[in-house]
Design a protein around this motif. Structure first.
Motif, PDB file in Angstrom:
ATOM      1  N   ASP A  72     -31.011   0.383 -84.765  1.00 26.98           N
ATOM      2  CA  ASP A  72     -31.407   1.671 -84.200  1.00 26.98           C
ATOM      3  C   ASP A  72     -31.370   2.661 -85.356  1.00 26.98           C
ATOM      4  O   ASP A  72     -30.322   3.230 -85.659  1.00 26.98           O
ATOM      5  N   ASN A  73     -32.509   2.835 -86.001  1.00 22.73           N
ATOM      6  CA  ASN A  73     -32.544   3.634 -87.224  1.00 22.73           C
ATOM      7  C   ASN A  73     -32.212   5.101 -86.983  1.00 22.73           C
ATOM      8  O   ASN A  73     -31.595   5.755 -87.819  1.00 22.73           O
ATOM      9  N   ALA A  74     -32.610   5.607 -85.849  1.00 22.45           N
ATOM     10  CA  ALA A  74     -32.364   7.020 -85.548  1.00 22.45           C
ATOM     11  C   ALA A  74     -30.869   7.325 -85.455  1.00 22.45           C
ATOM     12  O   ALA A  74     -30.431   8.438 -85.748  1.00 22.45           O
ATOM     13  N   LYS A  75     -30.107   6.315 -85.035  1.00 22.13           N
ATOM     14  CA  LYS A  75     -28.671   6.524 -84.851  1.00 22.13           C
ATOM     15  C   LYS A  75     -27.844   5.842 -85.935  1.00 22.13           C
ATOM     16  O   LYS A  75     -26.609   5.856 -85.841  1.00 22.13           O
ATOM     17  N   ASN A  76     -28.491   5.251 -86.919  1.00 25.52           N
ATOM     18  CA  ASN A  76     -27.772   4.538 -87.990  1.00 25.52           C
ATOM     19  C   ASN A  76     -26.843   3.474 -87.415  1.00 25.52           C
ATOM     20  O   ASN A  76     -25.662   3.389 -87.777  1.00 25.52           O
ATOM     21  N   MET A  77     -27.385   2.691 -86.512  1.00 28.13           N
ATOM     22  CA  MET A  77     -26.583   1.664 -85.857  1.00 28.13           C
ATOM     23  C   MET A  77     -27.275   0.310 -85.899  1.00 28.13           C
ATOM     24  O   MET A  77     -28.492   0.218 -85.961  1.00 28.13           O
ATOM     25  N   VAL A  78     -26.462  -0.720 -85.852  1.00 29.69           N
ATOM     26  CA  VAL A  78     -26.941  -2.090 -85.744  1.00 29.69           C
ATOM     27  C   VAL A  78     -26.187  -2.751 -84.598  1.00 29.69           C
ATOM     28  O   VAL A  78     -24.981  -2.516 -84.429  1.00 29.69           O
ATOM     29  N   HIS A  79     -26.913  -3.529 -83.825  1.00 30.42           N
ATOM     30  CA  HIS A  79     -26.307  -4.194 -82.674  1.00 30.42           C
ATOM     31  C   HIS A  79     -26.426  -5.708 -82.812  1.00 30.42           C
ATOM     32  O   HIS A  79     -27.359  -6.212 -83.453  1.00 30.42           O
ATOM     33  N   LEU A  80     -25.508  -6.381 -82.209  1.00 33.86           N
ATOM     34  CA  LEU A  80     -25.579  -7.840 -82.131  1.00 33.86           C
ATOM     35  C   LEU A  80     -25.331  -8.233 -80.680  1.00 33.86           C
ATOM     36  O   LEU A  80     -24.226  -8.045 -80.165  1.00 33.86           O
ATOM     37  N   GLN A  81     -26.366  -8.728 -80.041  1.00 34.92           N
ATOM     38  CA  GLN A  81     -26.262  -9.201 -78.664  1.00 34.92           C
ATOM     39  C   GLN A  81     -25.859 -10.665 -78.683  1.00 34.92           C
ATOM     40  O   GLN A  81     -26.544 -11.495 -79.283  1.00 34.92           O
ATOM     41  N   LEU A  82     -24.757 -10.961 -78.019  1.00 25.19           N
ATOM     42  CA  LEU A  82     -24.230 -12.319 -77.984  1.00 25.19           C
ATOM     43  C   LEU A  82     -24.420 -12.875 -76.576  1.00 25.19           C
ATOM     44  O   LEU A  82     -23.797 -12.385 -75.627  1.00 25.19           O
ATOM     45  N   ASN A  83     -25.265 -13.849 -76.425  1.00 27.61           N
ATOM     46  CA  ASN A  83     -25.513 -14.492 -75.134  1.00 27.61           C
ATOM     47  C   ASN A  83     -25.094 -15.950 -75.187  1.00 27.61           C
ATOM     48  O   ASN A  83     -24.928 -16.534 -76.256  1.00 27.61           O
ATOM     49  N   SER A  84     -24.947 -16.530 -74.032  1.00 21.45           N
ATOM     50  CA  SER A  84     -24.584 -17.952 -73.920  1.00 21.45           C
ATOM     51  C   SER A  84     -23.382 -18.277 -74.803  1.00 21.45           C
ATOM     52  O   SER A  84     -23.386 -19.255 -75.563  1.00 21.45           O
ATOM     53  N   LEU A  85     -22.382 -17.465 -74.692  1.00 25.36           N
ATOM     54  CA  LEU A  85     -21.218 -17.599 -75.570  1.00 25.36           C
ATOM     55  C   LEU A  85     -20.502 -18.930 -75.364  1.00 25.36           C
ATOM     56  O   LEU A  85     -20.450 -19.478 -74.247  1.00 25.36           O
ATOM     57  N   LYS A  86     -19.947 -19.407 -76.462  1.00 27.85           N
ATOM     58  CA  LYS A  86     -19.188 -20.648 -76.463  1.00 27.85           C
ATOM     59  C   LYS A  86     -17.789 -20.372 -76.999  1.00 27.85           C
ATOM     60  O   LYS A  86     -17.593 -19.421 -77.773  1.00 27.85           O
ATOM     61  N   PRO A  87     -16.818 -21.196 -76.637  1.00 25.90           N
ATOM     62  CA  PRO A  87     -15.463 -20.992 -77.170  1.00 25.90           C
ATOM     63  C   PRO A  87     -15.438 -20.970 -78.701  1.00 25.90           C
ATOM     64  O   PRO A  87     -14.626 -20.241 -79.286  1.00 25.90           O
ATOM     65  N   GLU A  88     -16.309 -21.718 -79.346  1.00 30.96           N
ATOM     66  CA  GLU A  88     -16.325 -21.740 -80.806  1.00 30.96           C
ATOM     67  C   GLU A  88     -16.888 -20.460 -81.416  1.00 30.96           C
ATOM     68  O   GLU A  88     -16.872 -20.300 -82.640  1.00 30.96           O
ATOM     69  N   ASP A  89     -17.377 -19.542 -80.593  1.00 24.70           N
ATOM     70  CA  ASP A  89     -17.795 -18.227 -81.085  1.00 24.70           C
ATOM     71  C   ASP A  89     -16.604 -17.283 -81.238  1.00 24.70           C
ATOM     72  O   ASP A  89     -16.763 -16.167 -81.755  1.00 24.70           O
ATOM     73  N   THR A  90     -15.450 -17.698 -80.801  1.00 22.70           N
ATOM     74  CA  THR A  90     -14.255 -16.877 -80.913  1.00 22.70           C
ATOM     75  C   THR A  90     -13.934 -16.599 -82.375  1.00 22.70           C
ATOM     76  O   THR A  90     -13.794 -17.527 -83.175  1.00 22.70           O
ATOM     77  N   ALA A  91     -13.842 -15.320 -82.708  1.00 23.88           N
ATOM     78  CA  ALA A  91     -13.597 -14.913 -84.092  1.00 23.88           C
ATOM     79  C   ALA A  91     -13.523 -13.392 -84.148  1.00 23.88           C
ATOM     80  O   ALA A  91     -13.841 -12.717 -83.165  1.00 23.88           O
ATOM     81  N   VAL A  92     -13.121 -12.895 -85.283  1.00 22.11           N
ATOM     82  CA  VAL A  92     -13.280 -11.471 -85.573  1.00 22.11           C
ATOM     83  C   VAL A  92     -14.657 -11.296 -86.192  1.00 22.11           C
ATOM     84  O   VAL A  92     -15.002 -12.001 -87.154  1.00 22.11           O
ATOM     85  N   TYR A  93     -15.427 -10.384 -85.639  1.00 23.30           N
ATOM     86  CA  TYR A  93     -16.783 -10.145 -86.115  1.00 23.30           C
ATOM     87  C   TYR A  93     -16.817  -8.880 -86.963  1.00 23.30           C
ATOM     88  O   TYR A  93     -16.278  -7.838 -86.566  1.00 23.30           O
ATOM     89  N   TYR A  94     -17.466  -8.987 -88.103  1.00 20.03           N
ATOM     90  CA  TYR A  94     -17.558  -7.884 -89.050  1.00 20.03           C
ATOM     91  C   TYR A  94     -19.020  -7.524 -89.293  1.00 20.03           C
ATOM     92  O   TYR A  94     -19.862  -8.411 -89.449  1.00 20.03           O
ATOM     93  N   CYS A  95     -19.288  -6.234 -89.370  1.00 20.68           N
ATOM     94  CA  CYS A  95     -20.600  -5.811 -89.843  1.00 20.68           C
ATOM     95  C   CYS A  95     -20.474  -5.405 -91.311  1.00 20.68           C
ATOM     96  O   CYS A  95     -19.401  -5.017 -91.769  1.00 20.68           O
ATOM     97  N   ALA A  96     -21.582  -5.527 -92.008  1.00 20.93           N
ATOM     98  CA  ALA A  96     -21.577  -5.258 -93.440  1.00 20.93           C
ATOM     99  C   ALA A  96     -22.926  -4.712 -93.881  1.00 20.93           C
ATOM    100  O   ALA A  96     -23.949  -4.973 -93.237  1.00 20.93           O
ATOM    101  N   ALA A  97     -22.910  -3.979 -94.983  1.00 18.78           N
ATOM    102  CA  ALA A  97     -24.129  -3.401 -95.546  1.00 18.78           C
ATOM    103  C   ALA A  97     -24.259  -3.817 -97.002  1.00 18.78           C
ATOM    104  O   ALA A  97     -23.295  -3.681 -97.768  1.00 18.78           O
ATOM    105  N   GLY A  98     -25.432  -4.315 -97.357  1.00 22.31           N
ATOM    106  CA  GLY A  98     -25.682  -4.720 -98.729  1.00 22.31           C
ATOM    107  C   GLY A  98     -26.948  -4.063 -99.250  1.00 22.31           C
ATOM    108  O   GLY A  98     -27.959  -4.010 -98.547  1.00 22.31           O
TER     109      GLY A  98
END
Length: 124
Positions: A72-98
């Protein structure tokens, strides 16, 4: 650039969550934005990224077809939609800029700025 990730929580297998990353300044046209995750005892791994133009996205094989990254460029935001989640998706999620113009954005060392992380826990 300061990044703040939020939106994590507890979900059941098959469920959904939406993560968001708010940047303190404009990222469009300047930074590739990525999401990584780190489970206990494991290395930080690439999840998804979106180019500085917002036109190109790329996903790890483990999440392809289930997760969607968007900007969302107007708001300087990035989203990550997580669907069909699995137990192996369990983690700490980090966003980053390069900064743009680098060879590969699938490695943590490519990124210059990191958010604080948000916990995602998926129960079976």
């Amino acid at each position: 650039v300061q990044l703040q990730a939020y939106g994590g929580g507890l979900a059941q297998a098959g469920g959904s969550l939406r993560l968001s990353c708010a940047a303190s300044e404009r990222t469009f046209g300047i930074y590739t934005m990525g999401w990584f995750r780190q489970a206990p005892g494991k290395e930080r791994e690439f999840v998804a990224r979106i180019s500085s133009s917002g036109l190109v996205t790329y996903y790890a094989d483990s999440v392809k077809g289930r997760f969607t990254i968007s900007g969302d460029n107007a708001k300087n935001m990035v989203h990550l939609q997580l669907n069909s989640l699995k137990p192996e998706d369990t983690a700490v999620y980090y966003c980053a800029a390069g900064r743009s113009g680098r060879y590969s954005y699938n490695y943590p060392t490519t990124y210059d700025y990191w958010g604080q992380g948000t916990q995602v826990t998926v129960s079976s």
